[in-house]
Design a protein around this motif. Structure first.
Motif, mmCIF file in Angstrom:
data_model
loop_
_atom_site.group_PDB
_atom_site.id
_atom_site.type_symbol
_atom_site.label_atom_id
_atom_site.label_comp_id
_atom_site.label_asym_id
_atom_site.label_seq_id
_atom_site.Cartn_x
_atom_site.Cartn_y
_atom_site.Cartn_z
ATOM 1 N N MET A 379 0.793 -1.089 0.003
ATOM 2 C CA MET A 379 0.206 0.167 -0.108
ATOM 3 C C MET A 379 0.879 1.489 0.028
ATOM 4 O O MET A 379 0.453 2.273 -0.532
ATOM 5 C CB MET A 379 -0.971 -0.145 1.404
ATOM 6 C CG MET A 379 -2.167 -0.914 0.955
ATOM 7 S SD MET A 379 -3.089 -0.402 -0.582
ATOM 8 C CE MET A 379 -3.655 1.004 -0.331
ATOM 9 N N VAL A 380 2.167 1.042 0.720
ATOM 10 C CA VAL A 380 3.129 2.324 0.439
ATOM 11 C C VAL A 380 3.250 2.674 -0.925
ATOM 12 O O VAL A 380 3.139 3.761 -1.383
ATOM 13 C CB VAL A 380 4.247 1.867 1.281
ATOM 14 C CG1 VAL A 380 5.212 3.076 1.160
ATOM 15 C CG2 VAL A 380 4.118 1.748 2.717
ATOM 16 N N PHE A 381 3.394 1.578 -1.818
ATOM 17 C CA PHE A 381 3.642 1.906 -3.294
ATOM 18 C C PHE A 381 2.443 2.405 -3.983
ATOM 19 O O PHE A 381 2.528 2.890 -5.144
ATOM 20 C CB PHE A 381 4.633 0.859 -3.825
ATOM 21 C CG PHE A 381 5.966 1.211 -3.001
ATOM 22 C CD1 PHE A 381 6.947 2.047 -3.802
ATOM 23 C CD2 PHE A 381 6.442 0.208 -2.237
ATOM 24 C CE1 PHE A 381 8.222 2.293 -2.998
ATOM 25 C CE2 PHE A 381 7.705 0.307 -1.680
ATOM 26 C CZ PHE A 381 8.548 1.080 -2.108
ATOM 27 N N VAL A 382 1.258 1.840 -3.684
ATOM 28 C CA VAL A 382 -0.087 2.241 -4.089
ATOM 29 C C VAL A 382 0.018 3.705 -4.016
ATOM 30 O O VAL A 382 -0.312 4.386 -5.286
ATOM 31 C CB VAL A 382 -1.008 1.866 -3.647
ATOM 32 C CG1 VAL A 382 -2.473 2.425 -4.027
ATOM 33 C CG2 VAL A 382 -1.265 0.301 -3.964
ATOM 34 N N VAL A 383 0.274 4.352 -3.110
ATOM 35 C CA VAL A 383 0.310 5.701 -2.965
ATOM 36 C C VAL A 383 1.256 6.301 -3.531
ATOM 37 O O VAL A 383 1.284 7.765 -4.183
ATOM 38 C CB VAL A 383 0.331 6.093 -1.319
ATOM 39 C CG1 VAL A 383 0.230 7.708 -1.063
ATOM 40 C CG2 VAL A 383 -0.501 5.580 -0.562
ATOM 41 N N VAL A 384 2.499 5.898 -3.699
ATOM 42 C CA VAL A 384 3.710 6.580 -4.381
ATOM 43 C C VAL A 384 3.357 6.753 -5.757
ATOM 44 O O VAL A 384 3.424 7.404 -6.470
ATOM 45 C CB VAL A 384 4.903 5.743 -4.122
ATOM 46 C CG1 VAL A 384 6.016 6.195 -5.092
ATOM 47 C CG2 VAL A 384 5.383 5.774 -2.481
ATOM 48 N N ASN A 385 2.904 5.397 -6.228
ATOM 49 C CA ASN A 385 2.495 5.577 -7.871
ATOM 50 C C ASN A 385 1.667 6.493 -8.195
ATOM 51 O O ASN A 385 1.709 7.169 -9.086
ATOM 52 C CB ASN A 385 2.091 3.995 -8.161
ATOM 53 C CG ASN A 385 2.693 3.291 -9.384
ATOM 54 O OD1 ASN A 385 3.630 3.760 -9.914
ATOM 55 N ND2 ASN A 385 1.912 2.914 -10.282
ATOM 56 N N LEU A 386 0.341 6.556 -7.296
ATOM 57 C CA LEU A 386 -0.727 7.630 -7.738
ATOM 58 C C LEU A 386 -0.182 8.976 -7.399
ATOM 59 O O LEU A 386 -0.994 9.860 -8.276
ATOM 60 C CB LEU A 386 -1.765 7.203 -6.758
ATOM 61 C CG LEU A 386 -2.458 5.773 -6.927
ATOM 62 C CD1 LEU A 386 -3.617 5.863 -6.251
ATOM 63 C CD2 LEU A 386 -2.599 5.222 -8.218
ATOM 64 N N LEU A 387 0.761 9.262 -6.534
ATOM 65 C CA LEU A 387 1.275 10.721 -6.312
ATOM 66 C C LEU A 387 1.900 10.944 -7.552
ATOM 67 O O LEU A 387 1.674 12.090 -8.138
ATOM 68 C CB LEU A 387 1.885 10.890 -5.239
ATOM 69 C CG LEU A 387 1.222 10.717 -3.745
ATOM 70 C CD1 LEU A 387 2.207 10.915 -2.919
ATOM 71 C CD2 LEU A 387 0.361 11.860 -3.631
ATOM 72 N N ILE A 388 2.804 10.115 -8.026
ATOM 73 C CA ILE A 388 3.408 10.451 -9.344
ATOM 74 C C ILE A 388 2.449 10.601 -10.605
ATOM 75 O O ILE A 388 2.642 11.664 -11.286
ATOM 76 C CB ILE A 388 4.348 9.344 -9.943
ATOM 77 C CG1 ILE A 388 5.362 9.235 -8.754
ATOM 78 C CG2 ILE A 388 5.066 9.547 -11.141
ATOM 79 C CD1 ILE A 388 6.372 7.995 -9.011
ATOM 80 N N ALA A 389 1.684 9.843 -10.639
ATOM 81 C CA ALA A 389 0.538 10.002 -11.673
ATOM 82 C C ALA A 389 -0.183 11.175 -11.510
ATOM 83 O O ALA A 389 -0.516 12.012 -12.846
ATOM 84 C CB ALA A 389 -0.584 8.877 -11.841
ATOM 85 N N LEU A 390 -0.557 11.590 -10.380
ATOM 86 C CA LEU A 390 -1.333 12.732 -10.151
ATOM 87 C C LEU A 390 -0.361 14.313 -10.648
ATOM 88 O O LEU A 390 -1.084 15.144 -11.198
ATOM 89 C CB LEU A 390 -1.578 13.253 -8.683
ATOM 90 C CG LEU A 390 -2.395 14.381 -8.286
ATOM 91 C CD1 LEU A 390 -3.816 14.337 -8.852
ATOM 92 C CD2 LEU A 390 -2.682 14.213 -6.677
#
Length: 574
Positions: A379-390
């Motif tokens: 879940m840590v990297f779910v957030v990381v990936n989505l922040l980059i996409a944002l």
């Protein structure tokens, strides 16, 4: 489809607490980390390892439906419209077909290995020419794919929300990101249900619009084939075809997302052989058939809008929400057309972006854990990936779509074709690469030059060609360099190195057979002496630490991946 019983079993230790951790303090620390993560397996969805048979309770049909649900993205409509507007219909269609053939041919061996051996593309890559640490770079390439396409789909959803509900795009970007997070927490269980439930409505909204256009405006077909685009080139032009194909080939890494589902295929037996193969082919390399159709449909609708509406329509004809809104408005009242267009965009965005977020988190987690020997949780990297996409969405990446995808395609092609070449040529034709995939730490060398160098060279040269380093005359042909070099270099390097960098060990120290009578990974279980949990045979290796009585002990790939001391890793075989 419920897995409550399996989840309960997974969370219960398979041995007394006193047997859970042995060895030095360093090994104990690694064991504690692995044990903590192992108890979260139902949530983490086998992020780092083989998917055991005890978890794979879905039928081949359900797995295939779930995998194909992930290709509901609308980016194909934008890609088709963009390359058609740039290079004309004929060149765009030839480019789409060239890309589809390459993607299907290279995706087949990867999909087969994932379904047959129940491992994801990273684990396949490790044993197909890259090595235990060498495949980290390909994980980064794949993670990049997931956040690029998450951003692209999020942008499309934001366009729909702005058009239909008046929501500012910056807020739509945030909304399209936040709503995905709760949907990816529970992995395959939730994703399978989501994809199965939403696919019928998605298909209905898609097919009705295209069918209506073909029936009510048959003249649009002639306009479609006569469209020459901004280039004004009506006939086939090889340079234009390859430029169009290059953009489409950026989707080559989609096979990795299909594999994240296919690794949960049931064992192949005589009873399900036909259904098993249909599912693997259709949901594996077959995804590109649907993708190519969507690209052509996106171009068809865009040309119809440009030809039949205000010339200004060309400014938004590459945006899926405007494409479908334009068709719906001819079929029904404006308010209903707008509602259905927004619903289609939202459903499509959710269906693909749960997969992008899920697969991206797997890729980041896998890489981070191998490098640091620390497992922070998926879940840590779910957030990381989505922040980059944002960030990409807020930077308005949609306006630079062709350039971004054309560049990225070179990296994706170099990786996927290298792995496919190693499987098809080095494993099956030359028989230099071990036929059975290997992914466990200690069994592989850190880096294998066969795949690692092949990918770097093919990606580097094709990127240089893409940016015109060798002249504008060959600039459009960067896909040929990426595919050609990645196809040829692995067998050349395998022969030169005599295949000695594939396996650090050929014996994992376990007497039990790896496969059952049907050739499927065995479901026999062994106790991991570090975590105190049982794992299936393909996930285990003998530990370098013997039991107090001198007998053998076994350790899971999960525990090995977090062993910072290296005391559990078997020595290289002489």
């Amino acid at each position: 489809m419920s897995h409550d019983s399996e989840t309960t079993q997974l969370l219960e230790p398979a041995a007394p607490p006193g047997a859970a951790v042995v060895g030095s303090p360093a090994a104990q620390a690694a064991g504690n980390t692995a044990a903590l993560n192992a108890t979260k397996e139902s949530l983490e969805d086998y992020t780092l390892r083989f998917a055991p048979r005890s978890y794979r309770k879905w039928s081949a049909r359900v797995v295939a439906t779930s995998a194909l649900g992930g290709i509901a993205y609308l980016a194909d409509f934008s890609i088709g419209a963009n390359i058609g507007i740039s290079y004309g219909t004929v060149n765009a269609i030839f480019g789409i077909l060239v890309a589809a053939v390459i993607i299907f041919a290279t995706g087949f061996p990867l999909a087969y290995y994932a379904a047959r051996y129940n491992i994801d593309l990273d684990l396949i890559t490790r044993g197909s020419g890259f090595g235990y640490y060498g495949s980290v770079v390909t994980n980064i390439i794949f993670a990049t794919f997931t956040f690029i396409f998450f951003a692209l789909e999020g942008s499309i959803m934001a366009q729909g929300l702005e058009l239909g509900l008046g929501i500012p795009q910056w807020l739509g970007y945030a909304a399209s990101t936040v709503i995905i997070i709760p949907l990816v927490i529970y992995g395959m269980n939730t994703l399978a249900k989501l994809q199965v439930w939403t696919t019928p409505l998605w298909l209905l909204l898609m097919v009705v619009a295209v069918g209506y256009l073909l029936v009510s405006h048959p003249e649009s077909i002639n306009s479609f084939f006569a469209y020459t685009g901004e280039s004004g080139d009506g006939g086939p032009n090889l340079a234009s075809v390859m430029l169009a194909a290059g953009v489409c080939l950026s989707l080559m890494a989609q096979i990795a997302e299909q594999i994240d589902y296919l690794r949960f295929m049931p064992p192949r037996t005589d009873a399900n052989r036909g259904a098993w193969w249909r599912a693997v082919i259709l949901a594996g390399p077959g995804w590109v058939i649907f993708g190519a159709i969507k690209q052509i449909v996106g171009l068809f609708i865009a040309i119809y809008l440009i030809a039949s509406l205000d010339p200004a329509a060309s400014a938004t004809a590459n945006e899926p929400v405007h494409q479908f809104l334009g068709v719906y408005q001819e079929m029904m009242p404006a308010w209903l057309a707008m509602t259905l267009a927004v619903v289609l965009v939202v459903i499509s965005q959710i269906k693909i972006n749960v997969t992008n977020a899920y697969s991206g988190s797997l890729a980041w987690t896998n890489s981070f854990t191998r490098i640091t020997k620390t497992y922070p949780g998926r879940m840590v990297f779910v957030v990381v990936n989505l922040l980059i996409a944002l960030v990409l969405m807020e930077a308005n990446m949609f306006d630079f779509l062709n350039t971004i995808l054309g560049f990225y395609a070179n990296c994706a092609m170099a990786w996927v074709v290298t792995v496919a070449s190693d499987i098809a040529i080095n494993k099956y034709l030359l028989k230099i690469s071990p036929k059975v995939p290997e992914f466990r730490r200690g069994m592989l060398y850190a880096v294998n030059p066969v795949g690692f160098l092949s990918m770097l060279v093919s990606a580097g040269i094709s990127i240089a060609v893409f940016f015109g380093a060798f002249g504008s005359g060959i600039q459009p042909y960067s896909p040929i360099f990426a595919v050609g070099l990645a196809l040829v270099l692995p067998p050349v390097l395998a022969v030169l190195t005599r295949g000695k960098f594939y396996l650090r060990r050929t014996d994992d120290g376990i007497d039990l057979p790896m496969f059952d009578a049907d050739g499927n990974p065995s479901d026999a279980k062994l106790l991991c002496h570090v975590t105190g949990l049982e794992f299936e045979r393909p996930d285990m290796v003998r530990s370098a630490q013997d039991a107090p009585d001198g007998g053998p002990q076994y350790v899971s790939s999960l525990a090995l991946s977090t062993d910072k001391s290296g005391e559990l890793v078997l020595p290289a075989q002489k």
